[in-house]
Scaffold this motif. Structure first.
Motif, PDB file in Angstrom:
ATOM      1  N   PRO A 140     152.181  53.949   4.299  1.00 67.86           N
ATOM      2  CA  PRO A 140     153.355  53.176   3.299  1.00 67.86           C
ATOM      3  C   PRO A 140     152.763  51.821   3.194  1.00 67.86           C
ATOM      4  N   VAL A 141     153.162  51.441   2.067  1.00 71.37           N
ATOM      5  CA  VAL A 141     152.951  50.076   1.900  1.00 71.37           C
ATOM      6  C   VAL A 141     153.861  49.095   2.686  1.00 71.37           C
ATOM      7  N   GLY A 142     152.947  48.055   2.855  1.00 70.29           N
ATOM      8  CA  GLY A 142     153.813  46.977   3.573  1.00 70.29           C
ATOM      9  C   GLY A 142     153.342  46.872   5.214  1.00 70.29           C
ATOM     10  N   SER A 143     152.527  48.779   5.649  1.00 72.94           N
ATOM     11  CA  SER A 143     152.463  48.897   6.698  1.00 72.94           C
ATOM     12  C   SER A 143     150.827  48.578   7.423  1.00 72.94           C
ATOM     13  N   PRO A 144     150.953  48.066   8.756  1.00 76.16           N
ATOM     14  CA  PRO A 144     149.241  47.544   8.740  1.00 76.16           C
ATOM     15  C   PRO A 144     148.652  48.901   8.892  1.00 76.16           C
ATOM     16  N   LEU A 145     147.085  48.062   9.054  1.00 78.85           N
ATOM     17  CA  LEU A 145     145.794  49.261   8.950  1.00 78.85           C
ATOM     18  C   LEU A 145     145.001  48.684  10.068  1.00 78.85           C
ATOM     19  N   SER A 146     143.828  49.687  11.101  1.00 79.17           N
ATOM     20  CA  SER A 146     143.307  49.586  11.827  1.00 79.17           C
ATOM     21  C   SER A 146     142.443  50.740  11.866  1.00 79.17           C
ATOM     22  N   LEU A 147     141.302  50.812  11.402  1.00 78.28           N
ATOM     23  CA  LEU A 147     139.866  51.144  11.165  1.00 78.28           C
ATOM     24  C   LEU A 147     138.516  50.883  12.214  1.00 78.28           C
ATOM     25  N   GLU A 148     138.949  51.677  12.712  1.00 76.28           N
ATOM     26  CA  GLU A 148     137.804  51.227  14.029  1.00 76.28           C
ATOM     27  C   GLU A 148     136.339  51.786  13.826  1.00 76.28           C
ATOM     28  N   CYS A 149     135.019  50.761  14.100  1.00 78.85           N
ATOM     29  CA  CYS A 149     133.843  51.898  13.966  1.00 78.85           C
ATOM     30  C   CYS A 149     133.025  51.535  15.064  1.00 78.85           C
ATOM     31  N   THR A 150     132.097  52.645  15.965  1.00 79.85           N
ATOM     32  CA  THR A 150     131.104  52.111  16.665  1.00 79.85           C
ATOM     33  C   THR A 150     130.260  52.528  16.497  1.00 79.85           C
ATOM     34  N   VAL A 151     129.492  51.979  17.067  1.00 76.70           N
ATOM     35  CA  VAL A 151     127.734  52.519  16.971  1.00 76.70           C
ATOM     36  C   VAL A 151     127.182  53.096  18.656  1.00 76.70           C
ATOM     37  N   GLU A 152     126.190  53.515  18.900  1.00 73.35           N
ATOM     38  CA  GLU A 152     125.824  54.020  20.250  1.00 73.35           C
ATOM     39  C   GLU A 152     124.120  54.180  20.137  1.00 73.35           C
ATOM     40  N   GLY A 153     123.415  54.280  20.889  1.00 77.43           N
ATOM     41  CA  GLY A 153     122.277  53.830  21.013  1.00 77.43           C
ATOM     42  C   GLY A 153     121.584  52.429  20.096  1.00 77.43           C
ATOM     43  N   THR A 154     121.866  51.775  20.129  1.00 79.11           N
ATOM     44  CA  THR A 154     121.501  50.651  19.668  1.00 79.11           C
ATOM     45  C   THR A 154     121.721  49.263  20.046  1.00 79.11           C
ATOM     46  N   SER A 155     121.425  47.701  19.902  1.00 81.51           N
ATOM     47  CA  SER A 155     121.863  46.673  20.397  1.00 81.51           C
ATOM     48  C   SER A 155     121.665  46.150  19.315  1.00 81.51           C
ATOM     49  N   ASN A 156     122.843  44.947  19.208  1.00 77.97           N
ATOM     50  CA  ASN A 156     122.240  43.539  18.610  1.00 77.97           C
ATOM     51  C   ASN A 156     122.451  44.204  17.317  1.00 77.97           C
ATOM     52  N   PRO A 157     123.078  45.750  16.160  1.00 79.74           N
ATOM     53  CA  PRO A 157     123.211  46.005  15.350  1.00 79.74           C
ATOM     54  C   PRO A 157     123.672  44.576  13.755  1.00 79.74           C
ATOM     55  N   ASN A 158     123.705  44.280  13.047  1.00 81.79           N
ATOM     56  CA  ASN A 158     124.626  44.501  11.864  1.00 81.79           C
ATOM     57  C   ASN A 158     125.208  45.242  11.670  1.00 81.79           C
ATOM     58  N   LEU A 159     126.258  44.878  11.317  1.00 82.56           N
ATOM     59  CA  LEU A 159     127.433  46.117  10.988  1.00 82.56           C
ATOM     60  C   LEU A 159     128.059  45.376   9.530  1.00 82.56           C
ATOM     61  N   TYR A 160     128.366  45.950   9.047  1.00 84.88           N
ATOM     62  CA  TYR A 160     128.532  46.339   7.624  1.00 84.88           C
ATOM     63  C   TYR A 160     130.159  47.297   7.532  1.00 84.88           C
ATOM     64  N   TRP A 161     131.613  46.730   6.433  1.00 84.00           N
ATOM     65  CA  TRP A 161     132.465  47.526   5.864  1.00 84.00           C
ATOM     66  C   TRP A 161     132.090  47.369   4.551  1.00 84.00           C
ATOM     67  N   TYR A 162     132.491  48.476   3.994  1.00 81.72           N
ATOM     68  CA  TYR A 162     132.172  49.124   2.611  1.00 81.72           C
ATOM     69  C   TYR A 162     133.944  49.590   2.016  1.00 81.72           C
ATOM     70  N   ARG A 163     133.862  49.888   0.929  1.00 78.79           N
ATOM     71  CA  ARG A 163     134.909  50.788   0.557  1.00 78.79           C
ATOM     72  C   ARG A 163     134.260  51.448  -1.019  1.00 78.79           C
TER      73      ARG A 163
END
Lengths: 112, 113
Positions: B14-37
């Motif tokens: 619902p409108v006004g509620s909080p949000l938490s989306l999670e992303c995890t990467v396996e098999g590599t170290s020190n990656p650059n990470l990105y969020w797109y919409r």
């Protein structure tokens, strides 16, 4: 500034006929160029990448793209379309090595 | 080999509620990470990128924030969702050292009502 322009928002082909998805780039120097594919409600999958090693780049699933500097183009082609090729295709370029610039996408429909 | 995970796959909030989306990467170290919409019928918009733990760059002013509490974990958050936050959110990673190819996760479909 770097940019890419996808000339067609929708392309429709019959199964077994050739596919051509057009992309023009704008860059003051030799760019890195990519084609990604996105099936409905899925993430993006890399089809192929151009990095100046060869002008004709072969990708997965029978796709290939040719870098033409004189035409500033990087069109995606496939000799024979399959039903499973129906998806959204994005032409992409990069700058500063960390960021990608996406085209607006071309939706490919394949009819039986 | 490297894999990237996102959850949840779909979310209705619902409108006004909080949000938490999670992303995890396996098999590599020190990656650059990105969020797109990706809004309906439109291309991808880069929201945030990170080159290391605690290092976040925001590309556009908005109602969202991002955090990177661990090397291979990238979180997208909001304190109060807006209707305009609806869309398909994609996380991506690339190799830190000069790599340009980005590899995308399966995405999260967010619908704000």
């Amino acid at each position: 500034a770097q940019s890419v322009t996808q000339l067609d928002s929708h392309v429709s082909v019959s199964e077994g006929t050739p596919v051509l998805l057009r992309c023009n780039y704008s860059s003051s120097y030799s760019p890195s160029l990519f084609w990604y594919v996105q099936h409905p409600n899925k993430g993006l999958q890399l089809l192929l990448k151009y990095t100046s090693a060869a002008t004709l780049v072969k990708g997965i699933n029978g796709f290939e793209a040719e870098f033409k500097k004189s035409e500033t183009s990087f069109h995606l082609t496939k000799p024979s379309a399959h039903m499973s090729d129906a998806a959204e295709y994005f032409c992409v370029t990069s700058y500063n090595t960390d960021k990608l610039i996406f085209g607006t996408g071309t939706r490919l429909q394949v009819f039986p | 080999s490297q894999t990237i995970h996102q959850w949840p796959a779909t979310l209705v909030q619902p409108v006004g509620s909080p949000l938490s989306l999670e992303c995890t990467v396996e098999g590599t170290s020190n990656p650059n990470l990105y969020w797109y919409r990706q809004a309906a019928g439109r291309g991808l918009q880069l929201l945030f990128y990170s080159v290391g733990i605690g290092q976040i760059s925001s590309e556009v002013p908005q109602n969202l924030s991002a955090s990177r509490p661990q090397d291979r974990q990238f979180i997208l958050s909001s304190k109060k969702l807006l209707l305009s936050d609806s869309g398909f959110y994609l996380c991506a990673w690339s190799f830190l050292a000069g790599g340009e190819t980005q590899y995308f996760g399966p995405g999260t479909r967010l619908l704000v009502l």
